[in-house]
Design a protein around this motif. Structure first.
Motif, PDB file in Angstrom:
ATOM      1  N   SER A  72       0.822  -1.205   0.000  1.00 24.92           N
ATOM      2  CA  SER A  72       0.000   0.000   0.000  1.00 24.92           C
ATOM      3  C   SER A  72       0.861   1.261   0.000  1.00 24.92           C
ATOM      4  O   SER A  72       0.579   2.227  -0.722  1.00 24.92           O
ATOM      5  CB  SER A  72      -0.922  -0.003   1.230  1.00 24.92           C
ATOM      6  N   LYS A 127      -9.938 -10.625   2.145  1.00 25.82           N
ATOM      7  CA  LYS A 127     -10.398  -9.506   2.980  1.00 25.82           C
ATOM      8  C   LYS A 127      -9.221  -8.646   3.437  1.00 25.82           C
ATOM      9  O   LYS A 127      -9.332  -7.419   3.535  1.00 25.82           O
ATOM     10  CB  LYS A 127     -11.159 -10.038   4.191  1.00 25.82           C
ATOM     11  N   THR A 130      -8.418  -6.264   0.712  1.00 28.66           N
ATOM     12  CA  THR A 130      -9.453  -5.234   0.653  1.00 28.66           C
ATOM     13  C   THR A 130      -9.209  -4.168   1.712  1.00 28.66           C
ATOM     14  O   THR A 130      -9.253  -2.963   1.428  1.00 28.66           O
ATOM     15  CB  THR A 130     -10.842  -5.860   0.858  1.00 28.66           C
ATOM     16  N   GLU A 131      -8.934  -4.607   2.938  1.00 29.67           N
ATOM     17  CA  GLU A 131      -8.812  -3.674   4.058  1.00 29.67           C
ATOM     18  C   GLU A 131      -7.501  -2.893   4.042  1.00 29.67           C
ATOM     19  O   GLU A 131      -7.486  -1.697   4.364  1.00 29.67           O
ATOM     20  CB  GLU A 131      -8.933  -4.436   5.381  1.00 29.67           C
ATOM     21  N   HIS A 132      -6.413  -3.542   3.681  1.00 32.36           N
ATOM     22  CA  HIS A 132      -5.103  -2.913   3.825  1.00 32.36           C
ATOM     23  C   HIS A 132      -4.577  -2.274   2.537  1.00 32.36           C
ATOM     24  O   HIS A 132      -3.601  -1.510   2.595  1.00 32.36           O
ATOM     25  CB  HIS A 132      -4.088  -3.934   4.338  1.00 32.36           C
ATOM     26  N   GLU A 135      -9.135  -0.505   0.094  1.00 35.13           N
ATOM     27  CA  GLU A 135      -9.895   0.541   0.781  1.00 35.13           C
ATOM     28  C   GLU A 135      -9.095   1.835   0.898  1.00 35.13           C
ATOM     29  O   GLU A 135      -9.670   2.929   0.892  1.00 35.13           O
ATOM     30  CB  GLU A 135     -10.308   0.073   2.178  1.00 35.13           C
ATOM     31  N   LYS A 136      -7.798   1.715   1.019  1.00 29.19           N
ATOM     32  CA  LYS A 136      -6.946   2.901   1.169  1.00 29.19           C
ATOM     33  C   LYS A 136      -6.726   3.646  -0.145  1.00 29.19           C
ATOM     34  O   LYS A 136      -6.294   4.799  -0.143  1.00 29.19           O
ATOM     35  CB  LYS A 136      -5.595   2.504   1.768  1.00 29.19           C
ATOM     36  N   ILE A 138      -9.077   3.324  -3.029  1.00 29.12           N
ATOM     37  CA  ILE A 138     -10.250   3.348  -3.904  1.00 29.12           C
ATOM     38  C   ILE A 138     -10.630   4.763  -4.327  1.00 29.12           C
ATOM     39  O   ILE A 138     -11.017   5.002  -5.468  1.00 29.12           O
ATOM     40  CB  ILE A 138     -11.444   2.624  -3.229  1.00 29.12           C
ATOM     41  N   TYR A 139     -10.504   5.752  -3.419  1.00 28.01           N
ATOM     42  CA  TYR A 139     -10.922   7.113  -3.752  1.00 28.01           C
ATOM     43  C   TYR A 139      -9.921   7.842  -4.644  1.00 28.01           C
ATOM     44  O   TYR A 139     -10.250   8.851  -5.262  1.00 28.01           O
ATOM     45  CB  TYR A 139     -11.180   7.922  -2.474  1.00 28.01           C
ATOM     46  N   ARG A 171     -15.136  -6.056  -3.372  1.00 26.89           N
ATOM     47  CA  ARG A 171     -16.275  -5.435  -2.687  1.00 26.89           C
ATOM     48  C   ARG A 171     -17.327  -5.036  -3.721  1.00 26.89           C
ATOM     49  O   ARG A 171     -17.251  -3.955  -4.313  1.00 26.89           O
ATOM     50  CB  ARG A 171     -15.829  -4.235  -1.867  1.00 26.89           C
ATOM     51  N   TRP A 174     -18.934  -1.471  -4.323  1.00 25.62           N
ATOM     52  CA  TRP A 174     -18.218  -0.366  -4.955  1.00 25.62           C
ATOM     53  C   TRP A 174     -18.783  -0.029  -6.324  1.00 25.62           C
ATOM     54  O   TRP A 174     -18.465   1.024  -6.885  1.00 25.62           O
ATOM     55  CB  TRP A 174     -16.724  -0.684  -5.050  1.00 25.62           C
TER      56      TRP A 174
END
Length: 246
Positions: A72, A127, A130-132, A135-136, A138-139, A171, A174
């Protein structure tokens, strides 16, 4: 079978697993990995039989989490023109690694994760990504995908398809961030629309896109944000015109 103490596990068995996981997580497609799958499989089996499943699962999750946090951080340093490509490579490399890691830990999955945790190892490891990672990013990633969609060949079609499909796998909700984008690569995700709903759909899409860009780029390059505002308008218009009638 000889007794494996917790000290044996920490000094002998886990280091073997740790080294193999390292190689699998960092391999590129087509790489030859000089590890003995039979030996690793045997290590896992023995540790499960000797009641070290809980510790082994904890070590595995910690190991992969640390790896994904490094991934990440590397993505954060990527310039915009390489962002999508590098995210796609990271996702593909990780999913490829899981194809080897999950089978190696099949005994732990069957006799500990499924029976005591009521979960599945592959789901848990997906998962984690996705979380690490996802999600960080995506925006930041989504406006770039919208821009690439509006500019042919800015990103290769296969990279676009793999990235969008990968995000959907991680996810599915999204899709709501950019319904038209996802619908170009994933069939039947948009509901049939009637004529009276088209203006409402267009307004909803424009609102979602505006919120997405505001959330993702308030800390970033303002020139990219302005470009994203134009994309939001263009994308919502395209969405309204491309939906079918029932």
């Amino acid at each position: 079978m000889n007794v494996i103490t917790i000290e044996d596990y920490k000094s002998t068995y886990w280091p073997k697993l740790d080294g193999a996981i390292d190689q699998l997580l960092t391999q590129s497609p087509g790489d030859y990995i000089p590890i003995s799958y039979e030996q690793i499989y045997s290590c896992v089996y023995k540790c499960v039989c000797q009641q070290h499943s809980e510790q082994m699962y904890s070590d595995l999750i910690k190991k992969i989490t640390n790896h994904l946090e490094r991934v990440s951080k590397e993505l954060q340093a990527s310039p915009p023109d390489l962002y999508i490509e590098r995210f796609n490579i990271a996702l593909g490399q990780y999913m490829g690694a899981l194809q080897s890691i999950v089978p190696l830990f099949i005994y732990m999955n069957k006799f500990y994760i499924e029976t005591k945790l009521n979960r599945d190892l592959k789901d848990d490891l997906i998962k984690l990504f996705t979380e690490h990672v996802a999600e960080k990013h995506i925006y930041n990633l989504m406006p770039l995908l919208l821009e690439a969609q509006a500019t042919p060949f800015q990103v290769t079609p296969s990279t676009m398809a793999n990235t969008v499909k990968g995000l959907y796998t991680l996810r599915p909700e999204w899709v709501q961030m950019a319904p038209t984008l996802f619908s170009k690569f994933i069939p039947n995700i948009l509901p049939p629309a009637v004529e009276s709903e088209l203006s409402e759909y267009a307004a909803q899409d424009q609102k979602l896109q505006r919120e997405l860009i505001q959330n993702g780029f308030t800390r970033g390059d303002q020139s990219r944000k302005r470009a994203g505002d134009e994309l939001a308008y263009n994308s919502s218009s395209a969405c309204a015109s491309s939906r079918g009638y029932r």
